[in-house]
Motif scaffolding. Structure first.
Motif: not given
Length: 370
Positions: A128-135, A206-208, A238-239
């Motif tokens: 794992x390298x990225x875990x998307x932040x959620x709002x 998703x933050x993105x 999501x990872x």
């Protein structure tokens, strides 16, 4: 007219730049975002032969996996290979964009394409390298516009939960406001308190995708001032990450699986470590060069680890630890050409004007096999 910026914006909805490793060099490398694009070429690398292919096919933009400009260039000497390529690209007005480790980690990217091709099932992320932040996004909408705004933010990416899209919760209440001097209210009169039936529309973002969703909501909302709330969530998003690990549909010997890999990846040869008759079920894979993740594959319970650019001592250590290896070569990442082409073909309608999508027909593998 479709521009380089239009193509990049569409592509980065799938493969965001921030998914790339910190040392990586991704994004637009040659050209400018306002260039018109009529033809897009997808290639593993940007070498001289690929540039010649692009020139012959009147290509305007190349999307490559391996960055043309990876290590910092201090000078552009057109007598040197890199400088000569840059000169050619600029002369023929061909832009270059690179998606490297971000295309490795993203769902549906290179490691998923490879896993699917060689029949690794039920995969999960190896490193794992990225875990998307959620709002939590909450917007207050007059009942006359609830359908339009729900659709607009859903199309912008809000409301994705697992394999479901456009997820939301809606409750009806009364909104109150007083338009002041200088306003031009959609509902109500200046200086008077107005009470309106409104929906409280709640969804997850998703933050993105926050800026895109907010802009979509503002564009679709009838009010001069859109009332909304935004809260960070503690639940995990999501990872994403490097490599995949999964299972074969049924166990097979290492020798049998080597034959399958050669057939499915259309390669004439490969290198492997381990006893040919050893039974294989749990398989880890990392496209490109992944020798530094051999331990991660063992820790994840892999019987076999597939990656490129393996060296002598790492192979010895894996053999002694009981881990089988397959090295199909770095160039099998060229599977990305058809994968990226399919993405654009599936989303052509999102571009201002349709463009031609071409997967390079050239192999950029420098090795020859006998």
């Amino acid at each position: 007219m479709t521009t380089v910026e239009d193509v990049i914006t569409l592509f980065e909805k799938w493969v965001p730049k921030h998914y790339a490793e910190s040392w990586d060099n991704v994004g637009l490398q040659v050209g400018n975002k306002k260039q018109e694009v009529k033809k897009l070429l997808i290639s593993l690398d940007v070498v001289d032969l690929v540039v010649e292919e692009a020139i012959k096919k009147d290509v305007d933009l190349i999307i490559a996996h391996h960055p043309l400009l990876f290590k910092g260039l201090k000078i552009i000497d057109t007598l040197e290979p890199k400088g000569h390529i840059v000169q050619k690209l600029l002369k023929h007005n061909i832009a270059v964009y690179a998606a490297h480790t971000n295309l490795d980690v993203v769902n549906g990217g290179i490691n998923d394409l490879l896993s699917e091709a060689i029949e690794i099932k039920n995969t999960s992320v190896l490193i794992p390298t990225v875990e998307e932040k959620l709002y939590k996004f909450i917007v207050y909408v007059p009942s006359s516009h609830i359908k339009e705004i729900t659709a607009a933010i859903g199309e912008a990416g809000a409301g994705h939960i697992g394999n479901y899209s456009h997820c939301s919760f809606q409750s009806i209440g009364t909104g109150a406001f007083k338009p002041l001097e200088g306003t031009n209210p959609f509902i109500g009169t200046q200086g008077e308190i107005e009470r309106v039936e409104e929906y409280k529309l709640e969804t997850i973002v998703k933050e993105s995708q926050l800026s895109t969703v907010l802009q979509a909501a503002i564009s679709a909302h009838p009010y001069e001032e859109m009332a909304y709330d935004l809260f960070p969530l503690a639940i995990k998003g999501e990872v994403q990450g490097l490599g995949r690990i999964g299972k074969l549909a049924h166990p097979m010997t290492l020798q049998e699986y080597c034959d399958l890999v050669k057939e499915k990846l259309q390669i004439s040869s490969l290198r492997y470590v381990g006893k040919p008759d050893k039974m294989i079920e749990n398989v880890a894979i990392l496209g490109g060069s992944g020798k530094e993740y051999i331990t991660a594959a063992m820790d994840a319970g892999a019987d076999l680890y597939i990656t490129g650019d393996l060296t002598f001592h790492e192979a010895q250590e894996a053999e002694e630890a009981g881990l089988c290896l397959i090295d199909p070569g770095h160039h099998v990442e060229e599977i990305m050409k058809e994968g990226v082409k399919k993405y654009f073909m599936d989303h052509l309608n999102a571009l201002p004007d349709k463009i031609d999508i071409i997967a390079s027909g050239l192999s950029t593998d420098p090795f020859r096999y006998r």
